[in-house]
Design a protein around this motif. Structure first.
Motif, PDB file in Angstrom:
ATOM      1  N   PHE A  53       0.836  -1.195   0.000  1.00 50.28           N
ATOM      2  CA  PHE A  53       0.000   0.000   0.000  1.00 50.28           C
ATOM      3  C   PHE A  53       0.874   1.249   0.000  1.00 50.28           C
ATOM      4  CE2 PHE A  53      -2.637  -3.200   2.240  1.00 50.28           C
ATOM      5  CZ  PHE A  53      -3.730  -3.208   1.390  1.00 50.28           C
ATOM      6  N   GLU A  54       0.370   2.303  -0.634  1.00 49.91           N
ATOM      7  CA  GLU A  54       1.119   3.566  -0.681  1.00 49.91           C
ATOM      8  C   GLU A  54       1.216   4.210   0.694  1.00 49.91           C
ATOM      9  OE1 GLU A  54      -0.345   6.250  -3.601  1.00 49.91           O
ATOM     10  OE2 GLU A  54      -0.122   4.839  -5.268  1.00 49.91           O
ATOM     11  N   ASP A  55       0.137   4.120   1.468  1.00 58.19           N
ATOM     12  CA  ASP A  55       0.115   4.707   2.807  1.00 58.19           C
ATOM     13  C   ASP A  55      -1.000   4.049   3.611  1.00 58.19           C
ATOM     14  OD1 ASP A  55      -2.271   5.917   1.862  1.00 58.19           O
ATOM     15  OD2 ASP A  55      -1.144   7.666   1.172  1.00 58.19           O
ATOM     16  N   GLU A  56      -1.155   4.466   4.850  1.00 62.45           N
ATOM     17  CA  GLU A  56      -2.154   3.865   5.730  1.00 62.45           C
ATOM     18  C   GLU A  56      -3.571   4.146   5.255  1.00 62.45           C
ATOM     19  OE1 GLU A  56      -3.348   5.151   9.959  1.00 62.45           O
ATOM     20  OE2 GLU A  56      -1.886   3.535  10.299  1.00 62.45           O
ATOM     21  N   SER A  57      -3.800   5.318   4.687  1.00 59.60           N
ATOM     22  CA  SER A  57      -5.149   5.658   4.222  1.00 59.60           C
ATOM     23  C   SER A  57      -5.589   4.723   3.103  1.00 59.60           C
ATOM     24  CB  SER A  57      -5.207   7.114   3.751  1.00 59.60           C
ATOM     25  OG  SER A  57      -4.377   7.314   2.614  1.00 59.60           O
ATOM     26  N   GLU A  58      -4.653   4.334   2.227  1.00 54.95           N
ATOM     27  CA  GLU A  58      -5.000   3.394   1.161  1.00 54.95           C
ATOM     28  C   GLU A  58      -5.282   2.012   1.749  1.00 54.95           C
ATOM     29  OE1 GLU A  58      -3.353   2.498  -3.230  1.00 54.95           O
ATOM     30  OE2 GLU A  58      -1.994   1.873  -1.633  1.00 54.95           O
ATOM     31  N   GLU A  59      -4.519   1.618   2.757  1.00 54.82           N
ATOM     32  CA  GLU A  59      -4.736   0.334   3.416  1.00 54.82           C
ATOM     33  C   GLU A  59      -6.109   0.289   4.081  1.00 54.82           C
ATOM     34  OE1 GLU A  59      -2.698  -2.482   6.905  1.00 54.82           O
ATOM     35  OE2 GLU A  59      -1.746  -0.605   6.277  1.00 54.82           O
ATOM     36  N   ILE A  60      -6.469   1.362   4.789  1.00 57.09           N
ATOM     37  CA  ILE A  60      -7.773   1.429   5.452  1.00 57.09           C
ATOM     38  C   ILE A  60      -8.897   1.390   4.426  1.00 57.09           C
ATOM     39  CG2 ILE A  60      -9.324   2.940   6.761  1.00 57.09           C
ATOM     40  CD1 ILE A  60      -6.883   3.832   8.390  1.00 57.09           C
ATOM     41  N   ASN A  61      -8.754   2.147   3.351  1.00 59.89           N
ATOM     42  CA  ASN A  61      -9.787   2.174   2.314  1.00 59.89           C
ATOM     43  C   ASN A  61      -9.981   0.794   1.696  1.00 59.89           C
ATOM     44  OD1 ASN A  61     -11.630   3.503   0.378  1.00 59.89           O
ATOM     45  ND2 ASN A  61     -10.037   3.031  -1.110  1.00 59.89           N
ATOM     46  N   PHE A  62      -8.890   0.078   1.494  1.00 62.24           N
ATOM     47  CA  PHE A  62      -8.994  -1.250   0.895  1.00 62.24           C
ATOM     48  C   PHE A  62      -9.737  -2.211   1.804  1.00 62.24           C
ATOM     49  CE2 PHE A  62      -7.355  -5.582   0.338  1.00 62.24           C
ATOM     50  CZ  PHE A  62      -7.767  -5.811  -0.968  1.00 62.24           C
ATOM     51  N   PHE A  63      -9.345  -2.279   3.078  1.00 67.44           N
ATOM     52  CA  PHE A  63      -9.961  -3.245   3.988  1.00 67.44           C
ATOM     53  C   PHE A  63     -11.322  -2.797   4.512  1.00 67.44           C
ATOM     54  CE2 PHE A  63      -5.441  -4.600   4.420  1.00 67.44           C
ATOM     55  CZ  PHE A  63      -5.620  -5.911   4.004  1.00 67.44           C
ATOM     56  N   LYS A  64     -11.637  -1.529   4.367  1.00 65.34           N
ATOM     57  CA  LYS A  64     -12.928  -1.015   4.812  1.00 65.34           C
ATOM     58  C   LYS A  64     -13.960  -1.002   3.686  1.00 65.34           C
ATOM     59  CE  LYS A  64     -15.086   3.039   7.013  1.00 65.34           C
ATOM     60  NZ  LYS A  64     -14.841   4.382   7.604  1.00 65.34           N
ATOM     61  N   ASN A  65     -13.536  -0.646   2.465  1.00 71.45           N
ATOM     62  CA  ASN A  65     -14.490  -0.414   1.382  1.00 71.45           C
ATOM     63  C   ASN A  65     -14.363  -1.338   0.179  1.00 71.45           C
ATOM     64  OD1 ASN A  65     -15.631   1.951   2.693  1.00 71.45           O
ATOM     65  ND2 ASN A  65     -13.726   3.002   2.154  1.00 71.45           N
ATOM     66  N   ILE A  66     -13.149  -1.737  -0.154  1.00 68.39           N
ATOM     67  CA  ILE A  66     -12.955  -2.482  -1.404  1.00 68.39           C
ATOM     68  C   ILE A  66     -13.028  -3.987  -1.197  1.00 68.39           C
ATOM     69  CG2 ILE A  66     -11.373  -2.931  -3.313  1.00 68.39           C
ATOM     70  CD1 ILE A  66     -10.351  -0.076  -3.001  1.00 68.39           C
ATOM     71  N   LYS A  67     -12.143  -4.529  -0.361  1.00 70.49           N
ATOM     72  CA  LYS A  67     -12.155  -5.978  -0.155  1.00 70.49           C
ATOM     73  C   LYS A  67     -13.500  -6.495   0.362  1.00 70.49           C
ATOM     74  CE  LYS A  67     -10.078  -9.862   2.213  1.00 70.49           C
ATOM     75  NZ  LYS A  67      -9.334 -10.305   3.401  1.00 70.49           N
ATOM     76  N   PRO A  68     -14.160  -5.813   1.326  1.00 70.99           N
ATOM     77  CA  PRO A  68     -15.453  -6.329   1.795  1.00 70.99           C
ATOM     78  C   PRO A  68     -16.509  -6.415   0.701  1.00 70.99           C
ATOM     79  CG  PRO A  68     -14.575  -4.752   3.371  1.00 70.99           C
ATOM     80  CD  PRO A  68     -13.701  -4.681   2.156  1.00 70.99           C
ATOM     81  N   GLN A  69     -16.468  -5.508  -0.279  1.00 72.67           N
ATOM     82  CA  GLN A  69     -17.421  -5.576  -1.380  1.00 72.67           C
ATOM     83  C   GLN A  69     -17.173  -6.817  -2.235  1.00 72.67           C
ATOM     84  OE1 GLN A  69     -20.060  -3.809  -2.310  1.00 72.67           O
ATOM     85  NE2 GLN A  69     -19.961  -2.307  -0.657  1.00 72.67           N
ATOM     86  N   ILE A  70     -15.901  -7.099  -2.498  1.00 69.31           N
ATOM     87  CA  ILE A  70     -15.557  -8.281  -3.301  1.00 69.31           C
ATOM     88  C   ILE A  70     -15.909  -9.553  -2.537  1.00 69.31           C
ATOM     89  CG2 ILE A  70     -13.730  -9.500  -4.533  1.00 69.31           C
ATOM     90  CD1 ILE A  70     -12.171  -6.829  -4.573  1.00 69.31           C
ATOM     91  N   LEU A  71     -15.432  -9.647  -1.297  1.00 71.66           N
ATOM     92  CA  LEU A  71     -15.666 -10.845  -0.497  1.00 71.66           C
ATOM     93  C   LEU A  71     -17.145 -11.011  -0.158  1.00 71.66           C
ATOM     94  CD1 LEU A  71     -14.529 -13.264   1.018  1.00 71.66           C
ATOM     95  CD2 LEU A  71     -14.028 -11.753   2.962  1.00 71.66           C
ATOM     96  N   GLY A  72     -17.835  -9.892   0.111  1.00 72.63           N
ATOM     97  CA  GLY A  72     -19.263  -9.969   0.423  1.00 72.63           C
ATOM     98  C   GLY A  72     -20.064 -10.541  -0.728  1.00 72.63           C
ATOM     99  N   LYS A  73     -19.768 -10.085  -1.946  1.00 72.85           N
ATOM    100  CA  LYS A  73     -20.470 -10.615  -3.115  1.00 72.85           C
ATOM    101  C   LYS A  73     -20.066 -12.061  -3.398  1.00 72.85           C
ATOM    102  CE  LYS A  73     -21.430  -6.217  -5.397  1.00 72.85           C
ATOM    103  NZ  LYS A  73     -21.258  -5.381  -6.603  1.00 72.85           N
ATOM    104  N   LEU A  74     -18.819 -12.383  -3.110  1.00 75.63           N
ATOM    105  CA  LEU A  74     -18.370 -13.770  -3.276  1.00 75.63           C
ATOM    106  C   LEU A  74     -19.145 -14.689  -2.332  1.00 75.63           C
ATOM    107  CD1 LEU A  74     -16.487 -15.975  -4.316  1.00 75.63           C
ATOM    108  CD2 LEU A  74     -14.742 -15.164  -2.704  1.00 75.63           C
ATOM    109  N   ILE A  75     -19.279 -14.295  -1.066  1.00 72.94           N
ATOM    110  CA  ILE A  75     -20.053 -15.074  -0.098  1.00 72.94           C
ATOM    111  C   ILE A  75     -21.509 -15.180  -0.549  1.00 72.94           C
ATOM    112  CG2 ILE A  75     -20.929 -15.110   2.278  1.00 72.94           C
ATOM    113  CD1 ILE A  75     -18.327 -13.675   3.109  1.00 72.94           C
ATOM    114  N   PHE A  76     -22.053 -14.068  -1.036  1.00 71.86           N
ATOM    115  CA  PHE A  76     -23.451 -14.029  -1.476  1.00 71.86           C
ATOM    116  C   PHE A  76     -23.704 -14.977  -2.639  1.00 71.86           C
ATOM    117  CE2 PHE A  76     -26.264 -11.965  -4.705  1.00 71.86           C
ATOM    118  CZ  PHE A  76     -27.485 -12.294  -4.114  1.00 71.86           C
TER     119      PHE A  76
END
Length: 281
Positions: A53-76
């Motif tokens: 990650f470029e910085d902590e803000s990018e890391e937070i955005n990924f684990f808060k907004n991006i990965k959960p959308q991918i994994l959530g739809k995968l689970i669904f």
């Protein structure tokens, strides 16, 4: 890497729309999207391990907004595949009871494991004061009495709470999916059922005729400029007429193999309208 992550969810939506708007049945659709999303998650994991990650803000955005959308739809989609491949014959009491039971199990899971948790209230309130704790790697606190799933996740690619958000997203998607499969009293259905203007509306032709009409409306772009899925049009007619059509995709493919006219109902509609016009000259 920031730009590629930002476009990732848009790419997923485009792929989803191809399947959802298409003619494949729900079993095929959910299987293909499960396979696709699993590959997206694996590729994203490799990319992050390689570039970081470029910085902590990018890391937070990924684990808060991006990965959960991918994994959530995968689970669904994986859950939809399991439900659809296990359901009894279409229509009838067994069919309805099966999906009602699935909906009740989902509600029970929400009440027991999600609704009363401190994290769920944090997530729903839109707070961000603990984002550093919840959405950065290496911050898992086992003293909090976490679910045993924490021992199964990859701690190098999960903060644990990204999985919690993904589960919330998956449950919300499942809730709406199961509502479309059951005759429950959600707002639109209840409003229509209680309305004097529509309570005497019933579909009196065959189910195949209604399926033919649904596909014709979708193909012509007559509803929402053709941007709404066949499944949603089906749901709208279900709410209006309270009629289960079963697997309309399979029924439609059988129509394409008809001998004679493949658009028998649409043809009859045209003739009936012309006769009505002639009578009123």
């Amino acid at each position: 890497m920031k730009n590629s992550l930002n476009y990732l969810l848009d790419d997923i939506k485009k792929v989803e729309s191809v399947f959802v708007e298409g003619d494949c049945c729900l079993i095929d659709e959910s299987y293909k999207l499960t396979t696709y999303l699993r590959k997206v998650l694996e590729d994203t994991k490799d990319k992050i391990f390689e570039e970081g990650f470029e910085d902590e803000s990018e890391e937070i955005n990924f684990f808060k907004n991006i990965k959960p959308q991918i994994l959530g739809k995968l689970i669904f989609y994986n859950k939809v595949f399991r439900i659809e491949t296990s359901c009894p014959v279409y229509n009838g009491k067994m069919y309805e009871a099966y999906f009602i039971n699935e909906l009740e199990e989902l509600k029970q899971d929400f009440n027991e494991h999600i609704r009363n948790s401190d994290f769920y209230r944090y997530y729903r309130s839109g707070r961000n004061d603990k984002d550093n704790e919840y959405y950065t790697l290496g911050k898992i606190n086992y003293h909090n009495g976490l679910s045993s799933i924490v021992f199964e996740i990859d701690s190098s690619f999960s903060t644990y709470y990204d999985y919690k958000v993904a589960k919330i997203i998956a449950n919300e998607l499942l809730y709406h999916y199961l509502l479309s499969k059951t005759d429950t009293d959600h707002t639109i259905n209840q409003t229509l059922q209680n309305s004097e203007s529509v309570k005497d509306l019933f579909w009196t032709d065959s189910k195949n005729s209604l399926i033919e009409l649904i596909y014709a409306l979708h193909a012509s772009g007559a509803i929402s400029h053709g941007k709404v899925s066949i499944r949603k049009i089906n749901l709208a007619f279900f709410v209006l007429f309270k009629i289960h059509l079963g697997d309309i995709h399979h029924a439609f493919h059988r129509m394409k193999e008809r001998t004679g006219s493949r658009t028998a109902f649409i043809d009859q509609l045209k003739l009936s309208l012309e006769d009505y016009m002639n009578k009123n000259l």
